[in-house]
Enzyme design. Structure first.
Site, mmCIF file in Angstrom:
data_model
loop_
_atom_site.group_PDB
_atom_site.id
_atom_site.type_symbol
_atom_site.label_atom_id
_atom_site.label_comp_id
_atom_site.label_asym_id
_atom_site.label_seq_id
_atom_site.Cartn_x
_atom_site.Cartn_y
_atom_site.Cartn_z
ATOM 1 N N GLY A 53 0.680 -1.264 -0.001
ATOM 2 C CA GLY A 53 0.043 -0.046 -0.165
ATOM 3 C C GLY A 53 0.993 1.051 0.100
ATOM 4 O O GLY A 53 0.569 2.243 -0.572
ATOM 5 N N THR A 54 1.795 1.275 0.643
ATOM 6 C CA THR A 54 2.718 2.513 0.774
ATOM 7 C C THR A 54 3.343 2.795 -0.320
ATOM 8 O O THR A 54 3.381 3.988 -0.904
ATOM 9 C CB THR A 54 3.806 2.262 2.057
ATOM 10 O OG1 THR A 54 3.143 1.969 3.117
ATOM 11 C CG2 THR A 54 4.749 3.258 2.144
ATOM 12 N N ASN A 83 -8.704 3.522 7.921
ATOM 13 C CA ASN A 83 -7.782 2.707 8.661
ATOM 14 C C ASN A 83 -8.094 2.467 10.351
ATOM 15 O O ASN A 83 -8.220 1.604 11.017
ATOM 16 C CB ASN A 83 -6.597 2.232 8.372
ATOM 17 C CG ASN A 83 -5.949 3.562 8.383
ATOM 18 O OD1 ASN A 83 -5.935 4.634 7.795
ATOM 19 N ND2 ASN A 83 -4.884 3.573 9.173
ATOM 20 N N GLN A 122 -8.033 -0.793 3.069
ATOM 21 C CA GLN A 122 -8.699 -1.455 3.919
ATOM 22 C C GLN A 122 -10.257 -2.006 3.416
ATOM 23 O O GLN A 122 -10.982 -2.462 4.057
ATOM 24 C CB GLN A 122 -9.176 -0.558 4.900
ATOM 25 C CG GLN A 122 -7.900 0.082 5.738
ATOM 26 C CD GLN A 122 -7.231 -1.177 6.664
ATOM 27 O OE1 GLN A 122 -8.084 -2.334 6.988
ATOM 28 N NE2 GLN A 122 -6.173 -1.015 7.112
ATOM 29 N N SER A 127 -3.329 -3.715 -1.019
ATOM 30 C CA SER A 127 -2.370 -4.164 -0.388
ATOM 31 C C SER A 127 -2.865 -5.693 0.175
ATOM 32 O O SER A 127 -3.884 -5.887 0.485
ATOM 33 C CB SER A 127 -1.782 -3.713 0.876
ATOM 34 O OG SER A 127 -0.813 -4.138 1.527
ATOM 35 N N HIS A 164 -1.582 -7.841 2.496
ATOM 36 C CA HIS A 164 -1.594 -8.627 4.157
ATOM 37 C C HIS A 164 -2.854 -8.030 5.110
ATOM 38 O O HIS A 164 -2.823 -8.425 6.125
ATOM 39 C CB HIS A 164 -0.289 -7.928 4.591
ATOM 40 C CG HIS A 164 0.000 -6.673 5.086
ATOM 41 N ND1 HIS A 164 -0.180 -6.415 6.530
ATOM 42 C CD2 HIS A 164 0.304 -5.561 4.513
ATOM 43 C CE1 HIS A 164 0.026 -5.034 6.396
ATOM 44 N NE2 HIS A 164 0.256 -4.353 5.380
ATOM 45 N N THR A 219 12.539 -7.298 -10.796
ATOM 46 C CA THR A 219 11.934 -8.622 -10.960
ATOM 47 C C THR A 219 10.859 -9.031 -10.080
ATOM 48 O O THR A 219 10.756 -8.573 -9.126
ATOM 49 C CB THR A 219 13.004 -9.953 -10.581
ATOM 50 O OG1 THR A 219 14.318 -9.343 -11.390
ATOM 51 C CG2 THR A 219 12.799 -11.171 -10.728
ATOM 52 N N CYS A 230 3.247 5.916 18.278
ATOM 53 C CA CYS A 230 4.342 6.199 19.469
ATOM 54 C C CYS A 230 5.578 6.488 18.733
ATOM 55 O O CYS A 230 6.500 5.702 18.260
ATOM 56 C CB CYS A 230 4.441 5.021 20.274
ATOM 57 S SG CYS A 230 5.374 5.249 21.724
#
Ligand code: PLP
Length: 384
Positions: free
Chosen positions: A71-72, A152, A180, A200, A202, A238, A330
């Site tokens: 996604g990034t 998200n 999302q 994305s 994952h 690749t 954080c």
């Protein structure tokens, strides 16, 4: 101790069916998809089959899907790629929203430092961006509007069709981060009327490190990388065939099981929401009441009624075996309030007292009981 994972918005475990289809491509079928021999042809065929599966799932053509590392990268490629192609023609203005993921906000900030003009629109208190505001922000120099499909942190779903309509009326391209939403909401690039869309794997029980960017045919986009010309020159390097194959399988499963699973997760989420509201009158629900992803519950404790730090709360929940997220970042030891909640108008102390629960395949009604009890004990303990 039984562990309960309630952070499926951060990432999801690999579905065993996804792992099964990936495994042969790590060893036996290991060829480079650009090689002309048999090994390369096997890899190429798997790559193109996967592209077709993903394209079909979102109403695109296979030639409009470009594989990336996630996604990034897709967000960066969309924003910088469109901007760099457009600014040569004098179109140097971008429109986005303050509730976007950092993968959208930071490329916009970088381009602004390099001389672009960027308008960052405030969302309303449910996290939505008003299409009329988008319309008002567009100028003759606007090249791109980038508004996410669903948030998200709070799960709010954007009025994307209306946003795309106002942009199209002015000839402006529209990008949307759908990390999302694919497999959670019906996603059709045709129905939504958008030009670029980020995906994305994952987040939907696929592997980490693989994603895609949908780019409508004919859209001008400069590449970020330069090299061997793979992905029709838009994303050289690749191709990672095992991950691509896993991504396609994850999309196929997620879309196929979406209706049933979304309804099940919504029941669990609604049950948790109702019980938390019943037990904790100081809780505020973040996000749109109805236009919200079915598996996300984001709550804040009202700072006028109770003083709580979300990070402490999540650490204490973790000690009880429950994995949730605080919705805040954080950074070097200092707990920052979520930029999304601040943009939605929450005060910093309330925004810091936030917990996000995001449900997934492993969760059951029994988990809801355990979580409510654990939350009650944790808060009692934190209040001393
Ligand atoms: N966009 C949104 C809305 C996300 O939730 C995430 C992940 O948290 C990303 C982008 C980044 O995706 P990836 O982890 O595949 O780089």
């Amino acid at each position: 101790m039984k562990r309960i994972y309630l952070d499926h918005t951060a990432t999801t475990p690999l579905d065993p069916r996804v792992l099964d289809v990936m495994l042969p491509f790590f060893s036996g079928t290991f060829g480079n998809a650009s090689s002309v021999h048999w090994y390369g042809q096997q890899a190429r065929a798997a790559l193109e089959r996967s592209r077709e599966t993903i394209a079909r799932a979102i109403g695109a053509e296979p030639g409009e899907i470009f594989f990336t590392s996630g996604g990034t990268e897709s967000d960066n490629l969309a924003i910088k790629g469109v901007f760099r192609a457009a600014c040569r023609k004098g179109n140097d203005h971008l429109v986005t929203s303050a509730a976007e993921h950092h993968a959208v906000l930071e490329p916009c900030e970088l381009l602004a430092e390099e001389g672009a003009r960027a308008t960052v629109l405030p969302p309303d208190n449910s996290g939505r961006v008003d299409p009329e505001m988008v319309q008002g922000a567009i100028t003759d120099r606007t090249c791109l509007v980038s508004i996410m499909h669903a948030n998200n942190e709070v799960g709010t779903i954007s009025p994307l069709v209306a946003i795309a309509e106002v942009a199209r009326a002015r000839g402006v391209l529209v990008h949307s981060d759908a990390v999302q939403t694919v497999g959670r909401l019906p996603v059709s690039v045709k129905d939504l009327g958008i030009d670029l869309m980020t995906f994305s794997a994952h987040k939907i029980y696929g592997p980490k490190g693989i994603g895609a960017l949908f780019v409508r045919r004919g859209t001008e986009l400069e590449t970020l990388f330069h090299g061997g010309g793979q992905e029709r020159g838009k994303r050289p390097g690749t191709e990672n065939v095992p991950l691509v194959v896993g991504f396609a399988k994850a999309v196929e499963i997620a879309v196929g099981e979406m209706e049933q699973e979304s309804a099940r997760l919504k029941n669990l989420r609604d049950s948790l929401e109702e019980r938390i509201q019943g037990r904790f009158p100081e809780v505020m629900i973040n996000g749109h009441p109805s236009e919200r992803l079915p598996h996300i519950l984001n709550i804040s404790f009202d700072s006028r009624r109770i003083a709580l730090e979300g990070e402490m709360l999540l650490m204490n929940m973790d000690l009880r075996g429950i994995a949730v997220s605080s919705g805040s970042a954080c950074t070097s030891g200092s707990v920052q309030a979520s930029h999304v909640l601040l943009a939605m108008g929450r005060d910093p102390a309330t925004a810091r007292a936030t917990v996000r629960f995001s449900f997934g395949k492993s969760n059951t009604e029994e988990d809801v009981d355990t979580v409510v009890d654990a939350l009650e004990e944790t808060i009692k303990q934190m209040r001393g």
